[in-house]
Design an enzyme around this catalytic site. Sequence first.
Site, PDB file in Angstrom:
ATOM      1  N   GLU A   1       0.836  -1.205   0.000  1.00 52.36           N
ATOM      2  CA  GLU A   1       0.000   0.000   0.000  1.00 52.36           C
ATOM      3  C   GLU A   1       0.873   1.258   0.000  1.00 52.36           C
ATOM      4  OE1 GLU A   1      -2.708   1.602   0.009  1.00 52.36           O
ATOM      5  OE2 GLU A   1      -4.382   0.207   0.300  1.00 52.36           O
TER       6      GLU A   1
ATOM      7  N   ARG B   1      -7.687   1.208  12.976  1.00 52.28           N
ATOM      8  CA  ARG B   1      -6.321   1.547  12.588  1.00 52.28           C
ATOM      9  C   ARG B   1      -6.356   2.637  11.525  1.00 52.28           C
ATOM     10  NH1 ARG B   1      -5.156  -0.272   7.384  1.00 52.28           N
ATOM     11  NH2 ARG B   1      -5.975  -2.293   6.720  1.00 52.28           N
TER      12      ARG B   1
ATOM     13  N   ASN C   1      -5.495   4.082   7.894  1.00 58.38           N
ATOM     14  CA  ASN C   1      -5.328   3.517   6.556  1.00 58.38           C
ATOM     15  C   ASN C   1      -4.625   4.583   5.718  1.00 58.38           C
ATOM     16  OD1 ASN C   1      -5.684   1.249   4.885  1.00 58.38           O
ATOM     17  ND2 ASN C   1      -7.407   2.211   3.859  1.00 58.38           N
TER      18      ASN C   1
ATOM     19  N   GLU D   1     -11.024  -5.455   9.921  1.00 54.12           N
ATOM     20  CA  GLU D   1     -11.774  -6.217   8.908  1.00 54.12           C
ATOM     21  C   GLU D   1     -11.759  -7.715   9.224  1.00 54.12           C
ATOM     22  OE1 GLU D   1      -9.109  -4.809   5.782  1.00 54.12           O
ATOM     23  OE2 GLU D   1     -10.889  -4.263   4.622  1.00 54.12           O
TER      24      GLU D   1
ATOM     25  N   ASN E   1      -9.913   5.868   2.184  1.00 57.74           N
ATOM     26  CA  ASN E   1      -9.009   5.560   1.092  1.00 57.74           C
ATOM     27  C   ASN E   1      -8.893   6.744   0.141  1.00 57.74           C
ATOM     28  OD1 ASN E   1      -7.507   3.130   0.861  1.00 57.74           O
ATOM     29  ND2 ASN E   1      -9.425   1.978   0.996  1.00 57.74           N
TER      30      ASN E   1
ATOM     31  N   ASP F   1     -10.068   1.789  -4.110  1.00 62.12           N
ATOM     32  CA  ASP F   1      -9.070   1.840  -3.039  1.00 62.12           C
ATOM     33  C   ASP F   1      -8.233   3.115  -3.190  1.00 62.12           C
ATOM     34  OD1 ASP F   1      -7.078   1.233  -1.146  1.00 62.12           O
ATOM     35  OD2 ASP F   1      -7.322  -0.909  -1.411  1.00 62.12           O
TER      36      ASP F   1
END
Length: 325
Positions: A16, A114, A116, A134, A167, A220
């Site tokens: 990521e 958390r 992202n 998740e 996101n 995303d």
Amino acid sequence: MVDVKQLTPLSYQLGEGPYWDETNQYLLFVDIMKGDVHRHYPANSKHQTIHVEEGPTGDSVSFALPVEGKPSYLVVGLGRSLALVEWPLDAPDTLTVKAKAILHSVDQHSPTNRFNDGKCDPMGRIWAGTMAAETAPGVLAKHKGALYTLNTDLSIATGVDKISLSNGLAWNKEATTMYYIDSTDYAIYAFNYNAASGKIDNRRTVLDYKAASLGDDIPDGMTIDNKGNLWVANFYGHKVICIDPQVGKIIRQVSLPASNITSVCWGGTDYSTLYVTSSQVGISEDKVRTDKAQGGVFAVTGLGAQGAPPTNFKVDLSLLKSKIN
Ligand code: BGC
Ligand code: CA
């Protein structure tokens, strides 16, 4: 001709946060659940990794953004905290580091949340959002997270509350619009963005994934090109899509050999390479073992499009140093 190359021989569990470092010409990216940050120099294939030790609110590392004027400093999303880590350019190829300072912790109401994705806006503030834990990609308790702004004076503000899976994030070059994704809404949003105040308002939908027949694709990470078109990573979609946000239409699709595309950024000497990360989460162990493209990081060239250099975190350095004990 569009060309897709896997950048590194390794693949990653939840790759990521790709970020091109203008000064040193490397690609930064993270492996979120492993708590690792990777630094890859495409010019000579040099590759370095740090593992960040668990912080007070968790051990995931969801993004890493360089500090302007202090290239060895990175601000990372560490669990539910924003933390400062130091990674010297001459570090050994693998290293474990401990946060030098915890700048803020958020979402006390939901301890398993958390951070992202996170990115700097045109003024050098960090925007970073949170999500609940998740059970599978995109399967989580809704509206438990928020989108936060870490200002250059290190104060923190809430940009949007009741977010499910934060996101995306991109700004147009006029610095008047911010694009954003709450993944489980299956939508790309635009907001009016005030660069001076860092405030956003007037949320509207640029593209509705279900209406656009994108099936189970989850929107995303996202970036923008110099013409103002958005490039969006489609988790479960094997692709990146390019959207003209003025008309809300998909104008291009780029296929990738990995299924779960997580994020994109422009990089390379002239910002014409699209770097793409992907994830192995949600793919069978067998498939992951035999297909190294799953979780791979890719360099896509020949797109005939270009981006602009990213913005580092323009924090007041003396203030930042005063947080280190
Ligand atoms: C998150 C993953 C999530 C995915 C869904 C990513 O940004 O880090 O945990 O499964 O989005 O698209
Ligand atoms: Ca993401």
